[in-house]
Design an enzyme around this catalytic site. Sequence first.
Site, PDB file in Angstrom:
ATOM      1  N   ASP A   1      14.742  73.468  54.542  1.00  0.00           N
ATOM      2  CA  ASP A   1      13.980  72.243  54.305  1.00  0.00           C
ATOM      3  C   ASP A   1      13.605  72.045  52.842  1.00  0.00           C
ATOM      4  O   ASP A   1      12.916  71.093  52.522  1.00  0.00           O
ATOM      5  CB  ASP A   1      12.664  72.235  55.111  1.00  0.00           C
ATOM      6  CG  ASP A   1      12.881  71.810  56.549  1.00  0.00           C
ATOM      7  OD1 ASP A   1      14.015  71.499  56.915  1.00  0.00           O
ATOM      8  OD2 ASP A   1      11.895  71.807  57.308  1.00  0.00           O
TER       9      ASP A   1
ATOM     10  N   CYS B   1       8.202  58.729  74.448  1.00  0.00           N
ATOM     11  CA  CYS B   1       7.692  58.748  73.078  1.00  0.00           C
ATOM     12  C   CYS B   1       6.413  57.919  72.977  1.00  0.00           C
ATOM     13  O   CYS B   1       6.444  56.709  73.234  1.00  0.00           O
ATOM     14  CB  CYS B   1       8.750  58.216  72.108  1.00  0.00           C
ATOM     15  SG  CYS B   1       8.178  58.136  70.388  1.00  0.00           S
TER      16      CYS B   1
ATOM     17  N   CYS C   1      13.296  61.206  76.727  1.00  0.00           N
ATOM     18  CA  CYS C   1      12.641  61.307  75.422  1.00  0.00           C
ATOM     19  C   CYS C   1      12.281  59.924  74.894  1.00  0.00           C
ATOM     20  O   CYS C   1      11.201  59.722  74.326  1.00  0.00           O
ATOM     21  CB  CYS C   1      13.535  62.055  74.429  1.00  0.00           C
ATOM     22  SG  CYS C   1      15.178  61.343  74.177  1.00  0.00           S
TER      23      CYS C   1
ATOM     24  N   CYS D   1       6.355  57.163  64.558  1.00  0.00           N
ATOM     25  CA  CYS D   1       6.390  58.532  65.084  1.00  0.00           C
ATOM     26  C   CYS D   1       5.050  59.232  64.896  1.00  0.00           C
ATOM     27  O   CYS D   1       4.528  59.316  63.778  1.00  0.00           O
ATOM     28  CB  CYS D   1       7.503  59.311  64.380  1.00  0.00           C
ATOM     29  SG  CYS D   1       7.607  61.052  64.847  1.00  0.00           S
TER      30      CYS D   1
ATOM     31  N   CYS E   1       3.800  66.231  67.128  1.00  0.00           N
ATOM     32  CA  CYS E   1       3.977  65.800  68.515  1.00  0.00           C
ATOM     33  C   CYS E   1       5.229  66.456  69.084  1.00  0.00           C
ATOM     34  O   CYS E   1       6.264  66.509  68.426  1.00  0.00           O
ATOM     35  CB  CYS E   1       4.110  64.277  68.558  1.00  0.00           C
ATOM     36  SG  CYS E   1       4.436  63.598  70.204  1.00  0.00           S
TER      37      CYS E   1
ATOM     38  N   CYS F   1      24.253  64.393  74.312  1.00  0.00           N
ATOM     39  CA  CYS F   1      23.105  64.305  75.201  1.00  0.00           C
ATOM     40  C   CYS F   1      23.488  63.557  76.482  1.00  0.00           C
ATOM     41  O   CYS F   1      24.388  62.716  76.477  1.00  0.00           O
ATOM     42  CB  CYS F   1      21.992  63.563  74.484  1.00  0.00           C
ATOM     43  SG  CYS F   1      20.340  64.128  74.918  1.00  0.00           S
TER      44      CYS F   1
ATOM     45  N   CYS G   1       8.827  64.439  72.935  1.00  0.00           N
ATOM     46  CA  CYS G   1      10.256  64.216  73.193  1.00  0.00           C
ATOM     47  C   CYS G   1      10.987  65.504  73.534  1.00  0.00           C
ATOM     48  O   CYS G   1      12.075  65.471  74.120  1.00  0.00           O
ATOM     49  CB  CYS G   1      10.918  63.526  71.999  1.00  0.00           C
ATOM     50  SG  CYS G   1      10.958  64.513  70.490  1.00  0.00           S
TER      51      CYS G   1
END
Length: 303
Positions: free
Chosen positions: A131, A195, A191, A211, A236, A185, A239
């Site tokens: 990251d 949300c 998800c 988000c 959070c 998927c 999802c």
Amino acid sequence: MLYTKCDKEKIRETVLNLGFDACGFASVHEVNDESKLQYRKWISNGHHAQMEYLARNLDVRDNPKMLLPDANTLIVVALNYYPAAMLPKSHPQFAYYAYGEDYHKVIKRKLKSLANILSSTFGGEYRACVDSAPIRERYWAQEAGIGFVGRNNQLIIPGKGSYFFIGILLTSLVIEADKRCNLSCNNCGKCIKSCPGKALNEIGALDANKCISYLTIEHKGALPENLKLENCIYGCDRCQQVCIHNLNAMPTAEKTFTPSDELMELTANKIEQLTEEEYTTIFSHSAVKRASLSQLKRNLNNL
């Protein structure tokens, strides 16, 4: 020099012995045109919100060689962070990934150990990315065969789920690539439906402006009116919690991700009374430092 399949499997074994849960190899090349276009469209639509750093260094994000000019291979690793013990549901909720020690530090240490081991055995150049560099982690994890990107925008490892951090070790070693993961998927859409901020559209594209994770961590200033945080004070997991691929998620074996007693005991009242000194003590080694104490209290007032 092209290293043999035997060498590759020895490297993979070394990765797993360092505590990682998955490892794959991808050859260095530019990100494909479709992914470049999707990312630029995402940025032009403003879906990265206030995270301006995501709009910088696009040429570097497209080509890992700009991070390590002699790079030939990406060694992609994944580390499980799913907690064995959860915060009481009555307490303000912190995202699982922030329960323990800051993952940047944990993974960087492990990647540096890996680089030292490989350097002493094979020589070569290395650069660890967690990251901290403009590189498309999920794209390369899929290229390296580890998993696929789900509609919730998370990397999903088949049979294991999505509660995994991704790390990348760029190297000049020429290692045979693993087969790209071409799974996708399913169409359950849980998800998207679950949300809280309706940040995912019908194909799973994320609008960070809506988000809860972005708003409670990265967003500065007042929160949007009528926003429902659903007891999420930092990040959070909704999802992922509803995702069928996480039904058999196993707790992490990484001891540094074990939450402290202080975190587990943080009620709303205790957070409201926290001083800067107490905040620093509790979260000194935590990713929660990404948000200030004033942001936590702002979030608390909007639960």
